[in-house]
Scaffold this motif. Sequence first.
Motif, PDB file in Angstrom:
ATOM      1  N   LYS A  47      27.302  31.624  10.294  1.00  0.00           N
ATOM      2  CA  LYS A  47      26.594  31.568  11.571  1.00  0.00           C
ATOM      3  C   LYS A  47      25.144  32.020  11.435  1.00  0.00           C
ATOM      4  CE  LYS A  47      27.543  34.928  14.697  1.00  0.00           C
ATOM      5  NZ  LYS A  47      28.312  35.916  15.489  1.00  0.00           N
ATOM      6  N   TRP A  48      24.879  32.877  10.483  1.00  0.00           N
ATOM      7  CA  TRP A  48      23.486  33.253  10.232  1.00  0.00           C
ATOM      8  C   TRP A  48      22.707  32.041   9.724  1.00  0.00           C
ATOM      9  CZ3 TRP A  48      19.966  33.206   6.316  1.00  0.00           C
ATOM     10  CH2 TRP A  48      18.792  33.923   6.536  1.00  0.00           C
ATOM     11  N   HIS A  49      23.310  31.276   8.832  1.00  0.00           N
ATOM     12  CA  HIS A  49      22.635  30.049   8.373  1.00  0.00           C
ATOM     13  C   HIS A  49      22.359  29.123   9.554  1.00  0.00           C
ATOM     14  CE1 HIS A  49      22.895  30.869   4.079  1.00  0.00           C
ATOM     15  NE2 HIS A  49      24.196  31.021   4.125  1.00  0.00           N
ATOM     16  N   LEU A  50      23.339  28.975  10.437  1.00  0.00           N
ATOM     17  CA  LEU A  50      23.138  28.124  11.622  1.00  0.00           C
ATOM     18  C   LEU A  50      21.948  28.604  12.451  1.00  0.00           C
ATOM     19  CD1 LEU A  50      26.794  27.583  12.960  1.00  0.00           C
ATOM     20  CD2 LEU A  50      25.459  26.128  11.413  1.00  0.00           C
ATOM     21  N   ALA A  51      21.826  29.904  12.566  1.00  0.00           N
ATOM     22  CA  ALA A  51      20.769  30.460  13.404  1.00  0.00           C
ATOM     23  C   ALA A  51      19.422  30.473  12.693  1.00  0.00           C
ATOM     24  CB  ALA A  51      21.150  31.880  13.831  1.00  0.00           C
ATOM     25  N   HIS A  52      19.427  30.854  11.428  1.00  0.00           N
ATOM     26  CA  HIS A  52      18.164  30.986  10.720  1.00  0.00           C
ATOM     27  C   HIS A  52      17.461  29.639  10.554  1.00  0.00           C
ATOM     28  CE1 HIS A  52      15.199  31.952   7.676  1.00  0.00           C
ATOM     29  NE2 HIS A  52      15.774  31.116   6.839  1.00  0.00           N
ATOM     30  N   THR A  53      18.217  28.591  10.293  1.00  0.00           N
ATOM     31  CA  THR A  53      17.581  27.272  10.151  1.00  0.00           C
ATOM     32  C   THR A  53      16.976  26.835  11.487  1.00  0.00           C
ATOM     33  OG1 THR A  53      19.793  26.332  10.472  1.00  0.00           O
ATOM     34  CG2 THR A  53      18.991  26.487   8.209  1.00  0.00           C
ATOM     35  N   THR A  54      17.602  27.249  12.562  1.00  0.00           N
ATOM     36  CA  THR A  54      17.083  26.953  13.893  1.00  0.00           C
ATOM     37  C   THR A  54      15.823  27.761  14.176  1.00  0.00           C
ATOM     38  OG1 THR A  54      19.347  26.515  14.572  1.00  0.00           O
ATOM     39  CG2 THR A  54      17.737  26.942  16.340  1.00  0.00           C
ATOM     40  N   TRP A  55      15.896  29.035  13.779  1.00  0.00           N
ATOM     41  CA  TRP A  55      14.738  29.925  13.900  1.00  0.00           C
ATOM     42  C   TRP A  55      13.518  29.327  13.213  1.00  0.00           C
ATOM     43  CZ3 TRP A  55      12.079  31.917   9.777  1.00  0.00           C
ATOM     44  CH2 TRP A  55      11.202  32.983  10.025  1.00  0.00           C
ATOM     45  N   PHE A  56      13.752  28.650  12.086  1.00  0.00           N
ATOM     46  CA  PHE A  56      12.646  28.073  11.327  1.00  0.00           C
ATOM     47  C   PHE A  56      11.883  27.058  12.182  1.00  0.00           C
ATOM     48  CE2 PHE A  56      10.423  25.573   8.214  1.00  0.00           C
ATOM     49  CZ  PHE A  56      10.187  26.428   7.145  1.00  0.00           C
ATOM     50  N   PHE A  57      12.609  26.169  12.835  1.00  0.00           N
ATOM     51  CA  PHE A  57      11.943  25.178  13.699  1.00  0.00           C
ATOM     52  C   PHE A  57      11.272  25.847  14.893  1.00  0.00           C
ATOM     53  CE2 PHE A  57      15.065  22.439  11.528  1.00  0.00           C
ATOM     54  CZ  PHE A  57      14.199  21.466  11.047  1.00  0.00           C
ATOM     55  N   GLU A  58      11.931  26.844  15.429  1.00  0.00           N
ATOM     56  CA  GLU A  58      11.345  27.544  16.564  1.00  0.00           C
ATOM     57  C   GLU A  58      10.020  28.205  16.169  1.00  0.00           C
ATOM     58  OE1 GLU A  58      13.326  31.210  18.044  1.00  0.00           O
ATOM     59  OE2 GLU A  58      13.437  30.093  19.931  1.00  0.00           O
ATOM     60  N   THR A  59      10.033  28.862  15.017  1.00  0.00           N
ATOM     61  CA  THR A  59       8.893  29.676  14.601  1.00  0.00           C
ATOM     62  C   THR A  59       7.746  28.827  14.080  1.00  0.00           C
ATOM     63  OG1 THR A  59      10.430  31.428  14.034  1.00  0.00           O
ATOM     64  CG2 THR A  59       8.198  31.586  13.107  1.00  0.00           C
ATOM     65  N   PHE A  60       8.080  27.815  13.279  1.00  0.00           N
ATOM     66  CA  PHE A  60       7.034  27.042  12.616  1.00  0.00           C
ATOM     67  C   PHE A  60       6.568  25.842  13.452  1.00  0.00           C
ATOM     68  CE2 PHE A  60       8.538  29.544   9.134  1.00  0.00           C
ATOM     69  CZ  PHE A  60       7.524  29.592   8.199  1.00  0.00           C
ATOM     70  N   VAL A  61       7.431  25.362  14.334  1.00  0.00           N
ATOM     71  CA  VAL A  61       7.078  24.134  15.053  1.00  0.00           C
ATOM     72  C   VAL A  61       6.933  24.362  16.562  1.00  0.00           C
ATOM     73  CG1 VAL A  61       7.756  21.746  15.559  1.00  0.00           C
ATOM     74  CG2 VAL A  61       8.230  22.726  13.289  1.00  0.00           C
ATOM     75  N   LEU A  62       7.964  24.901  17.184  1.00  0.00           N
ATOM     76  CA  LEU A  62       7.943  24.963  18.652  1.00  0.00           C
ATOM     77  C   LEU A  62       6.938  25.979  19.182  1.00  0.00           C
ATOM     78  CD1 LEU A  62      11.742  24.583  19.474  1.00  0.00           C
ATOM     79  CD2 LEU A  62       9.931  22.838  19.580  1.00  0.00           C
ATOM     80  N   THR A  63       7.010  27.182  18.643  1.00  0.00           N
ATOM     81  CA  THR A  63       6.113  28.221  19.162  1.00  0.00           C
ATOM     82  C   THR A  63       4.648  27.800  19.050  1.00  0.00           C
ATOM     83  OG1 THR A  63       7.757  29.916  18.706  1.00  0.00           O
ATOM     84  CG2 THR A  63       5.472  30.648  18.950  1.00  0.00           C
ATOM     85  N   PRO A  64       4.211  27.290  17.897  1.00  0.00           N
ATOM     86  CA  PRO A  64       2.789  26.913  17.840  1.00  0.00           C
ATOM     87  C   PRO A  64       2.456  25.572  18.497  1.00  0.00           C
ATOM     88  CG  PRO A  64       3.817  26.696  15.666  1.00  0.00           C
ATOM     89  CD  PRO A  64       4.834  27.303  16.568  1.00  0.00           C
ATOM     90  N   TYR A  65       3.391  24.642  18.591  1.00  0.00           N
ATOM     91  CA  TYR A  65       3.004  23.282  18.974  1.00  0.00           C
ATOM     92  C   TYR A  65       3.572  22.768  20.289  1.00  0.00           C
ATOM     93  CZ  TYR A  65       1.058  23.132  14.300  1.00  0.00           C
ATOM     94  OH  TYR A  65       0.317  23.399  13.191  1.00  0.00           O
TER      95      TYR A  65
END
Lengths: 426, 426, 426, 426
Positions: A47-65
């Motif tokens: 479940k950490w893998h499920l969350a961390h990969t999601t966090w990646f898109f949130e942090t690198f893509v959604l938050t800035p763009y």
Amino acid sequence: MHTQPSLLPRNSLERYDEVRNQTLKLAATLAPDDQMIQSMPDASPTKWHLAHTTWFFETFVLTPYLRGYIPIDSRFGFLFNSYYKRLGNHPSRAIRGTFSRPTLDQILLYRTHVDNCIDELLGHETSTQVLRLLELGLNHEQQHQELIITDIKHGFWTNPLRPSYQPNQIRIVESGAGPLAWHAFDEGVYEAGHDRGGFAFDNELPQHSVYLKPFCIASRLVTNDEFQTFIADGGYTRPELWLSDGWDQVCESGWQAPLYWEQTDDGWTQFTCRGTLPLSPDEPVCHMSFYEADAFARWAGARLPTEFEWEVAANSARNSTMTFANLLESEMYHPRPAAAQTSLQQIFGDTWEWTSSPYAAYPGYCPPAGLEGEYNGKFMCNQMVLRGGSCATPSSHIRESYRNYFPPKTRWQFSGIRLAHDGTPS
Amino acid sequence: MHTQPSLLPRNSLERYDEVRNQTLKLAATLAPDDQMIQSMPDASPTKWHLAHTTWFFETFVLTPYLRGYIPIDSRFGFLFNSYYKRLGNHPSRAIRGTFSRPTLDQILLYRTHVDNCIDELLGHETSTQVLRLLELGLNHEQQHQELIITDIKHGFWTNPLRPSYQPNQIRIVESGAGPLAWHAFDEGVYEAGHDRGGFAFDNELPQHSVYLKPFCIASRLVTNDEFQTFIADGGYTRPELWLSDGWDQVCESGWQAPLYWEQTDDGWTQFTCRGTLPLSPDEPVCHMSFYEADAFARWAGARLPTEFEWEVAANSARNSTMTFANLLESEMYHPRPAAAQTSLQQIFGDTWEWTSSPYAAYPGYCPPAGLEGEYNGKFMCNQMVLRGGSCATPSSHIRESYRNYFPPKTRWQFSGIRLAHDGTPS
Amino acid sequence: MHTQPSLLPRNSLERYDEVRNQTLKLAATLAPDDQMIQSMPDASPTKWHLAHTTWFFETFVLTPYLRGYIPIDSRFGFLFNSYYKRLGNHPSRAIRGTFSRPTLDQILLYRTHVDNCIDELLGHETSTQVLRLLELGLNHEQQHQELIITDIKHGFWTNPLRPSYQPNQIRIVESGAGPLAWHAFDEGVYEAGHDRGGFAFDNELPQHSVYLKPFCIASRLVTNDEFQTFIADGGYTRPELWLSDGWDQVCESGWQAPLYWEQTDDGWTQFTCRGTLPLSPDEPVCHMSFYEADAFARWAGARLPTEFEWEVAANSARNSTMTFANLLESEMYHPRPAAAQTSLQQIFGDTWEWTSSPYAAYPGYCPPAGLEGEYNGKFMCNQMVLRGGSCATPSSHIRESYRNYFPPKTRWQFSGIRLAHDGTPS
Amino acid sequence: MHTQPSLLPRNSLERYDEVRNQTLKLAATLAPDDQMIQSMPDASPTKWHLAHTTWFFETFVLTPYLRGYIPIDSRFGFLFNSYYKRLGNHPSRAIRGTFSRPTLDQILLYRTHVDNCIDELLGHETSTQVLRLLELGLNHEQQHQELIITDIKHGFWTNPLRPSYQPNQIRIVESGAGPLAWHAFDEGVYEAGHDRGGFAFDNELPQHSVYLKPFCIASRLVTNDEFQTFIADGGYTRPELWLSDGWDQVCESGWQAPLYWEQTDDGWTQFTCRGTLPLSPDEPVCHMSFYEADAFARWAGARLPTEFEWEVAANSARNSTMTFANLLESEMYHPRPAAAQTSLQQIFGDTWEWTSSPYAAYPGYCPPAGLEGEYNGKFMCNQMVLRGGSCATPSSHIRESYRNYFPPKTRWQFSGIRLAHDGTPS
């Protein structure tokens, strides 16, 4: 982490959905209980893998763009950060197994929320930078797909009940591996590193020249049968076969066989994603450290290839039919015997192949600026390069120039051996 | 583990159901994810407690006494053995957090299966030995009820999100603790140990005489406010206040306050079963090691009581109204301020009270034969005795002669301080 | 550390010289190289003992009481402080083996300098306080005399050449130990602790009453032969015989026999201060942890005595002829067989005797104020009491009320076993 | 360990005596006490170095080649074996500090005995193989000469008295280092590895081609002043400057400056072979790990050179006047400021220079057969290459192709930094 931005097709979103769904599929058969296991600090709960990969898109893509992006829970930015120091502190890796909250259900909601927002973003945003980061995120997620397999395998192994990741169905025993053949390559200057279009990680760049002496490389991976001969010949008890650090590790850990092997009254067994099975002699030997691969090669009167020799050989086979590629999509999650032929086989899939190359920067290597830079370059010390992908690697994730790396004592990955030697065929 | 078999009432089964249901109730608000947490080797996952207490009845009662008993899964006999060496090997305690299988659902089935079989057994079997073992099993389960609370509290503390075990409802702030009074006891020979009917553990036996010098014991537990004064006076930075081992522990662990305390811009907070709350000055100080309790007592010009002094004092209050007993059933899971009065208070419940007595055998102590013997007697070394129960102790589980014990550095239990001193009141 | 100041005779200086010379004598056969060995953090180099005992007189006597005292090197005050926190920091114990400077020659000069100044002080100063501190210093030095023997024995054992502390002369094999007899004592209130004139450490005080049940104690120490039977009966492989912590220690350390024993083709040998010798069956077994002593007693169907039982027994034999006392002055540095008689023997000397008593404060115990207080009281946790002195204990240093203490896993002291059991002789 | 046997001059014995005497000279000022210090497992006592280098000649030369050779003590063959597994077991490295016997005097006799026998052997034996092994032994001894210096420096640092290896004479402060200049090298194929006559270790062979991109290398070593700027700029507190393993090491060890630096009220000091001295700004920074060198380079906008870049640069300066070479023979045992000029300086001596190259085999590398093979090749993992020798390296021991190697966290060697960067001068 690539420096040459790749051109993404119109169907970015399609690929996004495909990769994201693949991740969910890998976790689908696991209970919430299973997805909490962290059997060692190097492994993480599903479940950490499920969350961390999601966090990646949130942090690198959604938050800035994505203008006006609202996180589902602002604390996840800290909780699911794996490493990135520029974002501030992050939880110690060893405590991921205590993250019962958010529950699995909540993490699945988190995934949906982020997926919806990516969908929205792609509806009106097609800047190269966003597409590049999206592709980076998908490659990042594919790396974690492999870890989902290797981590749950280790977790289930730790449980004395030894549960199976997949139903223990009958496996069709395939025709045995043929004799090992050698493929020779001439002395000279070769090009190494990523050269074509498409995505690559920063550590595959820049392409550069290397000077190689003549060498030979084996047509296939070393088999269980061959490795058993090494064991029977005292391989784990003869210090002269081992690097000094390797011998210390053997003594300290009491290694007597690869990880997941057990000796029973009926012979050797191996623990697999389908439970405990008799050891199959023609399958590639797997789950070994660099130290064991190196000792085996020395015992065999050969050596491991350098990562450049491996890459030159792989490039030479680029246009051949990869008939036996056994990657994630085959859903075996286990290496398969080579075919009875002498051509170069098993270049991709089956097992990662330890090379004799320490993981280091290519000449002119320059990590990306900012957050993205806290990745491949940070680990260029005390690790060895592996090449070729394994039975848990997505097929769209592997290529000739791909460099994986782990500390030399690592055993829980699907890691095996391809031999090499100097000069012309003997 | 008692040597004087207790007479069990006809309603054995009623009591059995009551205790077993209490356990389920404690786990009821926890998700399957929560019940997997093992935040340190000393703590166990909730679901493991559910299974292990069931295993106890299966192993000690059903297997030997229910003819034709068929286990739901024969492998659980190994998997959920905590310690008993006579049964052969058992899993290392540190890997309990990897036991995703059986899943929580399957463990609940396991409980039901064993409960049904106990029901059947009690229908036609009333031998003293069976009733005695049943009572032992219920007391064993009550010990694990307390551990369910303390272990999940530690688990939630480890998660950076700091979830709450119970809804974070408004707590009614109770009237403050009054000034500490001293209760004096004369020199002489006293009896210690279990003397009456009813269940007792083997380590409370045999009753025996002890010679005590005159002593005084405090009317109530030390408060957070008093402990803050110790901190403010440099308590954690002055080696002269500490035992040598205690000081080493402070330096190594960087302790600056009790476990679960945090200093914020708004003052000290404490993590509780209802989340993070401001530190309440009149509550008993809690979650401290023996070393801290001992150092505080020295700083205060007093000392900890011996376990015999404590028992003599408790016996003297046996018939008083225990108005402020705050035990498991109050569902506070947190200690409560003493009343503003000078009588002996908080003898039972609120916090366990560290004594100055190392945990050792009573004169004439004899552990039970066989499996049962592998319990209290095995740990009579390197541990200190605690007395009186805590806010997580079931009320039917505690008594004047009850001896709890933990290594002196232990902090995750609800453990606090009652002071004593030599001679007559000063 | 005594609270009842002892009256010192006029010949204080004579005793001072005697004790100080004894220390030098113990080091006399050791090369400067030998005196540097620190084979484990618990042991100290011989030259450190020479310096630290001198430091004690300098710090506790000369600096406060000799007007105009000038240290030979002011840095020694820090360097040779073992523990006393009130004096500020002190070096970590583990680095004593790096103190090549001051050289041995310089340390001998340091001893002479301090001796001269003590001589001068005693010429005109006879205050009770000074004489008391002097006596404390001499008792402190005697403790280190024993450590000089035990530490160099361990150091020489670590060197694969196994040098001898004393020439390997032929030992006269003494007549074998007779059968073990039991001495019975009645139930009742006894006095324990130091009661007479003369020096005592603070931890022997105050004298106080203890209530004992009837018990029996063995006439002599357990022999090597008896311990070999324990080993042959699987003593080191049966967890049911061991305390939980003891069993963990056995598994972790791989113990299979007492320290210094080795199994050879010609049978068991033991390393002694005279080199490696065949194991002598009638000698007291020695160099064992509390865990081993406790397991042996359980296996033998007996138990260890409490420290109070031991003391009562020793007091009962106070006026008997101690014909077989084998203490430091016999210069054996090795335990000797008991005589073939049934009276209480080997009470003093030969080996320290593990008791079942954890080391704790006596009722009313009060450590001295100031520096002196940082001694016995600091260690009242996680240690077990030993009684009776060993073959390395000076004869003027031991008495019935003397309490030695070590952590239960300690093996490098001359520590052995005397059995006891409940009730009347069986 | 060389594969191309070197031709030894007639004066083999002369060279033998010269090297052997140099070793004795380095130990001459140390007391027997000093020569026992082992301040960490990586370091060895001086007297062990004296004995082990002697053991090398006994084992590799005398035993196989001198007929009728009689060892002075046959047990030394085991005792002073450092590593060679083919000879059977060897003592753990960590216990060398307990080898008080043989005493220093006896070790000096051992040296004399072996020297006499070598003398005898050379009187009638001049086979190439013997001369080759003799030369190997002398080079081996020179390596230990450097370790004698670095190990005793660490040992004296551990002693709180901080003794000096050499008298603390006034040092003439030399003219400051000039500004750093860059030397550029073109892209192309270069030869690396030993190519000429004379001795080389096996790991410098075979000579082979490497393809280099254009690069620049600094004219001199980084200075203390420059490193202080890094510290002042938060160098030790900014994770983005560090490799992941390096940052973990910084956090775990609390590093805030290079080894031997201390911050005082009067500014930084450094511990040297002449005691504690104020930090001299123009001296090369020294005693740092690879991690620190790498972080400094990143902070400076540069990088470390690869070992091949270093070698190409060193070869280019082969015929220049090495005016500032500060090697063992200068008896400084401390690095010295560069001259105020822009030519390539400090290539040899002063400090070893960390390169960015992991220590690995050269293409076609083949360790010698038998015992000799258990040396350089055994350590080709988890180590980084250093080049150029230090102020403790004998001048006849260093050359352009010489490869030293240590794990990246190593700090007790005289190790410093030379910067490099890609491309043409900026």
